[in-house]
Design a protein around this motif. Structure first.
Motif, PDB file in Angstrom:
ATOM      1  N   ARG A  93       0.497  -1.317   0.036  1.00 61.35           N
ATOM      2  CA  ARG A  93      -0.115   0.555   0.160  1.00 61.35           C
ATOM      3  C   ARG A  93       0.929   1.179  -0.131  1.00 61.35           C
ATOM      4  O   ARG A  93       0.592   1.975  -0.903  1.00 61.35           O
ATOM      5  N   SER A  94       1.676   1.434   0.787  1.00 58.61           N
ATOM      6  CA  SER A  94       3.024   2.285   0.595  1.00 58.61           C
ATOM      7  C   SER A  94       3.022   2.863  -1.026  1.00 58.61           C
ATOM      8  O   SER A  94       3.374   3.483  -0.278  1.00 58.61           O
ATOM      9  N   ARG A  95       3.227   1.568  -1.604  1.00 62.22           N
ATOM     10  CA  ARG A  95       4.067   1.981  -2.779  1.00 62.22           C
ATOM     11  C   ARG A  95       3.293   2.949  -3.772  1.00 62.22           C
ATOM     12  O   ARG A  95       3.668   3.104  -4.534  1.00 62.22           O
ATOM     13  N   ALA A  96       1.983   2.833  -3.364  1.00 66.10           N
ATOM     14  CA  ALA A  96       0.828   3.043  -3.687  1.00 66.10           C
ATOM     15  C   ALA A  96       0.782   4.551  -3.787  1.00 66.10           C
ATOM     16  O   ALA A  96      -0.324   6.032  -4.030  1.00 66.10           O
ATOM     17  N   ILE A  97       1.244   5.267  -2.665  1.00 65.97           N
ATOM     18  CA  ILE A  97       1.736   6.750  -2.035  1.00 65.97           C
ATOM     19  C   ILE A  97       1.886   8.093  -3.054  1.00 65.97           C
ATOM     20  O   ILE A  97       1.212   9.005  -2.613  1.00 65.97           O
ATOM     21  N   HIS A  98       2.450   7.169  -4.139  1.00 67.68           N
ATOM     22  CA  HIS A  98       3.309   8.132  -5.413  1.00 67.68           C
ATOM     23  C   HIS A  98       1.507   9.114  -5.699  1.00 67.68           C
ATOM     24  O   HIS A  98       1.796  10.229  -6.130  1.00 67.68           O
ATOM     25  N   SER A 150      17.108  -4.318   4.668  1.00 64.47           N
ATOM     26  CA  SER A 150      17.024  -4.223   3.256  1.00 64.47           C
ATOM     27  C   SER A 150      15.485  -4.712   2.783  1.00 64.47           C
ATOM     28  O   SER A 150      15.483  -3.817   2.264  1.00 64.47           O
ATOM     29  N   ARG A 151      14.841  -4.398   4.243  1.00 60.69           N
ATOM     30  CA  ARG A 151      13.453  -4.461   3.394  1.00 60.69           C
ATOM     31  C   ARG A 151      12.663  -2.685   3.741  1.00 60.69           C
ATOM     32  O   ARG A 151      12.264  -2.429   2.648  1.00 60.69           O
ATOM     33  N   PHE A 152      13.404  -2.216   5.143  1.00 58.34           N
ATOM     34  CA  PHE A 152      12.862  -0.996   5.151  1.00 58.34           C
ATOM     35  C   PHE A 152      13.503  -0.040   4.325  1.00 58.34           C
ATOM     36  O   PHE A 152      13.435   1.529   4.918  1.00 58.34           O
ATOM     37  N   TYR A 153      14.169   0.048   4.063  1.00 58.75           N
ATOM     38  CA  TYR A 153      15.464   0.254   3.546  1.00 58.75           C
ATOM     39  C   TYR A 153      15.221   1.798   2.597  1.00 58.75           C
ATOM     40  O   TYR A 153      15.083   2.455   2.968  1.00 58.75           O
ATOM     41  N   LEU A 154      14.011   1.476   1.384  1.00 54.00           N
ATOM     42  CA  LEU A 154      13.804   2.005   0.848  1.00 54.00           C
ATOM     43  C   LEU A 154      12.590   3.072   1.605  1.00 54.00           C
ATOM     44  O   LEU A 154      12.095   4.794   0.807  1.00 54.00           O
ATOM     45  N   HIS A 155      11.910   2.359   2.046  1.00 54.58           N
ATOM     46  CA  HIS A 155      10.630   3.741   3.389  1.00 54.58           C
ATOM     47  C   HIS A 155      11.663   4.352   4.341  1.00 54.58           C
ATOM     48  O   HIS A 155      10.827   5.309   4.250  1.00 54.58           O
ATOM     49  N   ASP A 156      12.158   4.116   5.008  1.00 46.26           N
ATOM     50  CA  ASP A 156      13.126   5.016   5.671  1.00 46.26           C
ATOM     51  C   ASP A 156      13.292   5.852   4.936  1.00 46.26           C
ATOM     52  O   ASP A 156      13.501   7.140   4.784  1.00 46.26           O
ATOM     53  N   LEU A 174      12.447   7.326   1.904  1.00 44.73           N
ATOM     54  CA  LEU A 174      11.449   8.204   1.713  1.00 44.73           C
ATOM     55  C   LEU A 174      10.853   9.028   2.391  1.00 44.73           C
ATOM     56  O   LEU A 174      10.876  10.104   3.178  1.00 44.73           O
ATOM     57  N   GLU A 175      10.496   8.754   4.019  1.00 51.51           N
ATOM     58  CA  GLU A 175      10.835   9.117   5.091  1.00 51.51           C
ATOM     59  C   GLU A 175      11.559  10.271   4.548  1.00 51.51           C
ATOM     60  O   GLU A 175      11.053  11.739   6.127  1.00 51.51           O
TER      61      GLU A 175
END
Length: 641
Positions: free
Chosen positions: A557-562, A618-624, A626-627
């Motif tokens: 779902r977070s990938r869809a925030i864009h 490795s799982r949270f890197y992209l989300h962190d 973007l934060e």
């Protein structure tokens, strides 16, 4: 249906009374050639029970007689508990009867004649067994020690399904379709603690796996080139010895894999060895023309073989050599013909390993479309391991390749995958639709071509410099499907998910289907987290999958925030658009952060702390990231709450 994995070849429910396995038993073990491992496994299976062993007559093979105490008819009718008496002690409430003397002896035939008649049913099949259960206990017969061990595992599965209640009277004749049934440890990316690796070897053997392919990479304790050993995570010599001892104890052959041509990033990344790259850009491919290359690779192979003196094989890797024959020296030496360069170096390695009494294995892909005149030069003292992980035409592709290699006297081995790339770099559990289809196609193909070695490749990442796919502990489901199909190529795939859920998780088919209705072979990862409250066995694995599922729900779902950020750009200052963006950001942020500590805590059961932290990062890197960037820029982080 008896929920056994692998599914036995021949199974017949008899009209004899069941065996109440919770009572006292004596174990009589007969071994044509003494094998202390069998005594050890009998004692583990029945702790505290006496095990006597003897040598049978020549040709009688191996047998295990599990002799129980039969209750009297009077006790049976009243439901009261009798007093068990020792063998040779008379008593009116209970009588001790050995299976070979009563229910299993076909009217009193001699033990020698019975053994000969029963073993003839195996028709000389190695690792096969015969198991019979009746009210008085059980008897297992086999032609060899592994066969007796596998018969014991089937009995223990029956016992695990029924506990101390009645084990049904049953007659099973069983043997493997595939000679080498291989699992895979890939230690390049994430991997389990060394103690767990040894435990998993024992678990493999319970499902009749008899070999493991290990790609150590930098986790091997190199002594000649210590710089290639990982500074924190390479196995110690003691840990390696424990791994080998566990394999031997459980009738598992280790096939070590030492990359020799491509996928050498962990070697060629070092400044001292960069000059051996085929080109500056080829961080993983070594130049076969450089005079130092042969010495380096054969040195690594020699150390690997010396560490595994009991292994018949050494896997050379040799897949995905992308930069082959690109340097000036190789173009001049091999006329720019890639396959000629490949086979020339491979033949030198095959000669080296053959001189040390090993058979070399290589991945097939670099010779997939090799011209016949070049392929004919390949040294036949080798085996081509064909790996095809996707597509609907496995049988046609493998058949063509098999005929091509066998025509040259080269053995063919097969390699489906229980986890591979699958166009999904982040795999918290395998892409199961692809994996079940691949395993089923390979089982049919292996039967048609009589392929004697099948490896369930289980990759932890695309290569050394990538990010991990997922953790080993989420792959038990496809691994045991592989075990099912390599032992019995006609095993019923339609019942596998029910058999797995009951045997591995303690969820009976009645319970599972009553709660969820119908489900299919490929539905395991979609349903196990829904059945978590019903899990009785291996709950830690089920909970790990549930955590990964929760993570994927949040991050998908977070990938869809864009799209909400895009709409905010279209309508800046619009309060409805802002509220939509903020609501979705807050929900998805909170969902991810709720999973993070749970994921780490679960992984710490299996992995060293820094390895577990590496996987979580490795799982949270992209989300962190973007934060810290996009979400900060939009003002979402400050607006939270």
């Amino acid at each position: 249906m008896l929920s056994l994995i692998p599914e036995p070849k021949q199974i017949r429910m008899t009209d004899k009374k069941p065996w109440r396995a919770g009572g006292e038993v004596l174990l009589r073990l007969a071994m044509e050639v003494e094998d202390p491992r069998l005594v050890l496994h009998c004692r583990r299976a029945f702790p505290g029970r006496e095990v006597t062993s003897a040598a049978p007559e020549a040709g009688e093979g191996y047998s295990l007689l599990i002799e129980g105490f039969a209750e009297s008819k009077e006790t049976e009718s009243t439901g009261s508990t009798s007093t068990h008496t020792e063998p040779g002690v008379s008593g009116q409430d209970a009588a001790w009867v050995a299976p070979g003397e009563a229910g299993l002896n076909n009217g009193g035939a001699s033990a020698s004649n019975l053994a000969e008649a029963e073993l003839s049913a195996l028709k000389g099949r190695r690792e096969g067994y015969i198991l019979e259960v009746s009210a008085n206990g059980a008897i297992i017969r086999a032609l060899d020690a592994p066969g007796l061990y596998y018969g014991l595992q089937t009995l223990l599965q029956l016992q695990s399904l029924h506990g101390d209640s009645d084990i049904p009277a049953v007659s099973i004749t069983d043997w493997p379709d595939t000679e080498l049934r291989v699992m895979n440890f890939d230690l390049r990316q994430t991997f389990s603690k060394p103690g767990r690796l040894t435990l998993y070897l024992a678990e493999f053997s319970r499902y009749k796996t008899n070999a493991v392919l290990i790609e150590y990479e930098d986790k091997f304790p190199f002594s000649t080139h210590r710089e290639f050993a990982h500074p924190q995570h390479s196995l110690s010599r003691e840990q390696l010895e424990a791994l080998k001892a566990a394999a031997h104890e459980h009738y598992i052959e280790i096939i070590p894999l030492q990359q020799s041509f491509g996928h050498l990033e962990y070697v060629l990344r070092h400044d001292a060895w960069k000059h051996l790259r085929e080109t500056e850009e080829s961080t993983g491919e070594i130049c076969p023309s450089h005079p130092q290359t042969y010495e380096l690779i054969t040195g690594l192979l020699a150390e690997m073989m010396d560490a595994h003196p009991g292994s018949r094989y050494i896997h050379l890797g040799c897949d995905e050599v992308y930069s082959l024959c690109e340097c000036e020296a190789c173009r001049e030496a091999f006329g720019g013909v890639r396959e000629r360069a490949f086979i020339s170096f491979l033949n030198r390695l095959i000669e080296f390993t053959a001189s040390r009494g090993r058979q070399a294995i290589f991945w097939h892909d670099m010779l997939d479309k090799c011209p016949p005149e070049e392929l004919a030069k390949l040294d036949p003292r080798s085996a081509a391991m064909i790996w095809i992980y996707n597509g609907r035409n496995i049988q046609a592709e493998v058949t063509s390749l098999t005929h091509k290699f066998r025509a040259l006297g080269i053995e063919v081995m097969g390699a489906p995958a229980v986890r591979s790339f699958d166009w999904a770099e982040h795999q918290n559990y395998p892409v199961i639709d692809n994996r079940t289809d691949n395993l089923l196609q390979w089982a049919e193909t292996a039967e048609q071509l009589d392929i004697r070695c099948m490896v369930a490749t289980n990759w932890t990442g695309p290569f050394s410099l990538g990010v991990p796919y997922g953790v080993f502990e989420t792959t038990w489901y496809p691994m045991l499907l592989h075990a099912d199909l390599t032992w019995n190529r006609h095993a019923d795939a339609d019942t596998f998910i029910d058999r797995f859920l009951e045997l591995f998780h303690g969820i009976t088919p009645d319970t599972g289907h009553a709660q969820l209705g119908n489900y299919l072979l490929e539905d395991y990862y979609d349903i196990i987290w829904k059945l978590i409250d019903n899990v009785q066995k291996n709950k830690d694995y089920a909970e790990l999958i549930a955590i990964m599922h929760d993570f994927e729900v949040a991050t998908d779902r977070s990938r869809a925030i864009h799209k909400y950020a895009y709409r905010w750009e279209l309508y800046p200052g619009d309060s409805a658009e802002w509220r939509s963006l903020l609501n979705n950001y807050t929900r998805n942020h909170n969902g991810r952060e709720a999973v993070r500590p749970r994921m780490l805590e679960a992984l710490l059961q299996y992995q060293p702390r820094d390895m577990a932290e590496h996987f979580v990062k490795s799982r949270f890197y992209l989300h962190d990231y973007l934060e810290q960037t996009l979400y900060q820029e939009l003002g979402l982080v400050h607006s939270e709450g």
